[in-house]
Scaffold this motif. Sequence first.
Motif, PDB file in Angstrom:
ATOM      1  N   LEU A   1      -5.799   8.334  -4.439  1.00  0.00           N
ATOM      2  CA  LEU A   1      -4.838   7.668  -5.377  1.00  0.00           C
ATOM      3  C   LEU A   1      -5.075   7.909  -6.732  1.00  0.00           C
ATOM      4  CD1 LEU A   1      -6.118   4.216  -3.746  1.00  0.00           C
ATOM      5  CD2 LEU A   1      -3.863   5.287  -3.264  1.00  0.00           C
ATOM      6  N   GLU A   2      -5.759   8.663  -7.326  1.00  0.00           N
ATOM      7  CA  GLU A   2      -5.929   8.957  -8.525  1.00  0.00           C
ATOM      8  C   GLU A   2      -4.654  10.024  -8.852  1.00  0.00           C
ATOM      9  OE1 GLU A   2      -9.840  10.238  -9.415  1.00  0.00           O
ATOM     10  OE2 GLU A   2     -10.552   8.346  -9.807  1.00  0.00           O
ATOM     11  N   TYR A   3      -4.298  10.892  -7.770  1.00  0.00           N
ATOM     12  CA  TYR A   3      -3.478  12.078  -7.933  1.00  0.00           C
ATOM     13  C   TYR A   3      -2.211  11.518  -7.413  1.00  0.00           C
ATOM     14  CZ  TYR A   3      -0.781  16.295  -7.148  1.00  0.00           C
ATOM     15  OH  TYR A   3      -0.289  17.605  -6.891  1.00  0.00           O
ATOM     16  N   ALA A   4      -2.162  10.840  -6.261  1.00  0.00           N
ATOM     17  CA  ALA A   4      -0.719  10.272  -5.698  1.00  0.00           C
ATOM     18  C   ALA A   4      -0.375   8.889  -6.075  1.00  0.00           C
ATOM     19  CB  ALA A   4      -0.948  10.539  -4.126  1.00  0.00           C
TER      20      ALA A   4
ATOM     21  N   ASP B   1     -13.641  -1.076  -4.187  1.00  0.00           N
ATOM     22  CA  ASP B   1     -13.532   0.162  -5.037  1.00  0.00           C
ATOM     23  C   ASP B   1     -11.936   0.730  -4.971  1.00  0.00           C
ATOM     24  OD1 ASP B   1     -15.789   0.142  -6.114  1.00  0.00           O
ATOM     25  OD2 ASP B   1     -16.932   1.594  -4.661  1.00  0.00           O
ATOM     26  N   VAL B   2     -11.574   0.733  -3.482  1.00  0.00           N
ATOM     27  CA  VAL B   2     -10.338   1.253  -3.447  1.00  0.00           C
ATOM     28  C   VAL B   2      -9.052   0.254  -3.955  1.00  0.00           C
ATOM     29  CG1 VAL B   2      -8.432   1.435  -1.343  1.00  0.00           C
ATOM     30  CG2 VAL B   2     -10.783   2.340  -1.094  1.00  0.00           C
ATOM     31  N   LEU B   3      -9.241  -1.026  -3.762  1.00  0.00           N
ATOM     32  CA  LEU B   3      -8.446  -1.940  -4.388  1.00  0.00           C
ATOM     33  C   LEU B   3      -8.286  -1.675  -5.970  1.00  0.00           C
ATOM     34  CD1 LEU B   3      -9.183  -5.553  -2.505  1.00  0.00           C
ATOM     35  CD2 LEU B   3      -7.628  -3.603  -2.062  1.00  0.00           C
ATOM     36  N   GLU B   4      -9.454  -1.655  -6.506  1.00  0.00           N
ATOM     37  CA  GLU B   4      -9.476  -1.411  -8.060  1.00  0.00           C
ATOM     38  C   GLU B   4      -8.526   0.110  -8.251  1.00  0.00           C
ATOM     39  OE1 GLU B   4     -13.435  -1.062  -8.958  1.00  0.00           O
ATOM     40  OE2 GLU B   4     -13.841  -3.260  -9.474  1.00  0.00           O
ATOM     41  N   ALA B   5      -8.730   1.024  -7.504  1.00  0.00           N
ATOM     42  CA  ALA B   5      -8.040   2.178  -7.730  1.00  0.00           C
ATOM     43  C   ALA B   5      -6.662   1.991  -7.435  1.00  0.00           C
ATOM     44  CB  ALA B   5      -8.480   3.293  -6.581  1.00  0.00           C
ATOM     45  N   ILE B   6      -6.156   1.176  -6.528  1.00  0.00           N
ATOM     46  CA  ILE B   6      -4.851   0.851  -6.229  1.00  0.00           C
ATOM     47  C   ILE B   6      -4.406   0.084  -7.634  1.00  0.00           C
ATOM     48  CG2 ILE B   6      -3.130  -0.570  -4.984  1.00  0.00           C
ATOM     49  CD1 ILE B   6      -5.044  -0.176  -2.575  1.00  0.00           C
TER      50      ILE B   6
END
Length: 434
Positions: free
Chosen positions: A240-243, A261-266
């Motif tokens: 997600l940090e890239y795309a 952690d995934v929701l925060e990255a989103i």
Amino acid sequence: LSLHDALPIFWAGNCRGDWKLLWESTSATEAASQRPRIFSPPLQQTSFKTKLIRIEFNQSELPYYTEIDAVALLGTLDPISNEAKVNKLLPDKMGKIMQSIVDRRLHILPQNTTEILENCHKQLHPAAMKQFTQKLSQREKSAESHLGYFGVLPYEILMSIFGYLDLRALVQISAVSKQFRELSYDPYLYRTVDLRDIFNLTSDKTLDWLRPRCSNLSALDMSWCGNYGKIKPSSFVEFLEYAGPSLQFLRLDNCHVATRDVLEAIVRNAKNLKDLSLGNCHLLNLVDFHVLTGLTNLESLNLYRTTVGQSTVLSILCGNRNIRNLCLACCPNIDGDDICIVLSHCQTELECLDLWRCSSLTDRGILNLATCSKLRDLDIGWCLGIQVVTGALVHLIESCPELQRLYLTAHRQTGDRELIAVSKLKHLEQLDIL
């Protein structure tokens, strides 16, 4: 099973992320029937015990919904296939070498070993291998194109042709030639990535393969993918940090990869996200969903059968004023009436709303929902707190003349007044009054 041109696919899982294709229809006539009946196709054998059956339906060409009355599972605890019988003889605890052999399936001998050995000897013959290596080297050094008419086509035409290929075909065609391999890396081909068709194959390596190709990724569907540890949340966070910056549509239904952690990255990386689907992500708790209040451009949100809380939903609705599609079906921690009141003030452009099995929805919420006059799709099935004697349901139907689909499942109080109001809907395509 009532199956007509539905083209079903049957899978078996071992509850550890491994899947076996049991049966797949090869033509529409194989599953076609105009009447319900018992459908029992011949199934492939599995090498593992299973109590997890997955049935997929391709309903894209159907004018109706496929329905299942019941599924009967008949089997045995005894190993059936040759592989299963061999696996039963293996010890519970194996060393690294033995485990490596088993993982590569080298412990299972083919039925016709003579033919296998002959083919291997023929292919690995020194003279044949030398000739093959020389031809390969000459071809790689030669500037001549070996692609026939494809070699003279403009880049734009080739890209247009490649644009019709799915992910599996792109992987296969990248092995044809250097030129095709370079073409298969073009980010244009990966603006929309749907991994559902290869859910049984996706892993961390899938994301590693996609990362350099997804600089312009707009839509990603990873529903059902990466469960049982096949994809680590940390790997998806890196992806997600890239795309994420170009991402607008993200679907993670039934996906164990969805963690806090995934929701925060989103929220941190996908600032332009418009469509988010987290249906049945049961590993997320009530507090985790509050992270989503950081999103401000949502137009579609699916939180079906999750533990999302009331305050989180209200914050999201107030912070995203252009929501067109909202699914809060079977969410036990929300108040249906208060949700409808907020919708009537913040989301007047709402088109699709799913509140199936919302026990806290009453005629009070229905009266407020009538303000959302652009509703086209409404599911309030099994919302048994709605009292029709108040006339709230009639008022809602009359206030939403654009309704195309209306679900009133299990509303046993539905009577003549409601049906008369429904009969005046000019665009109605589907009505459920079961």
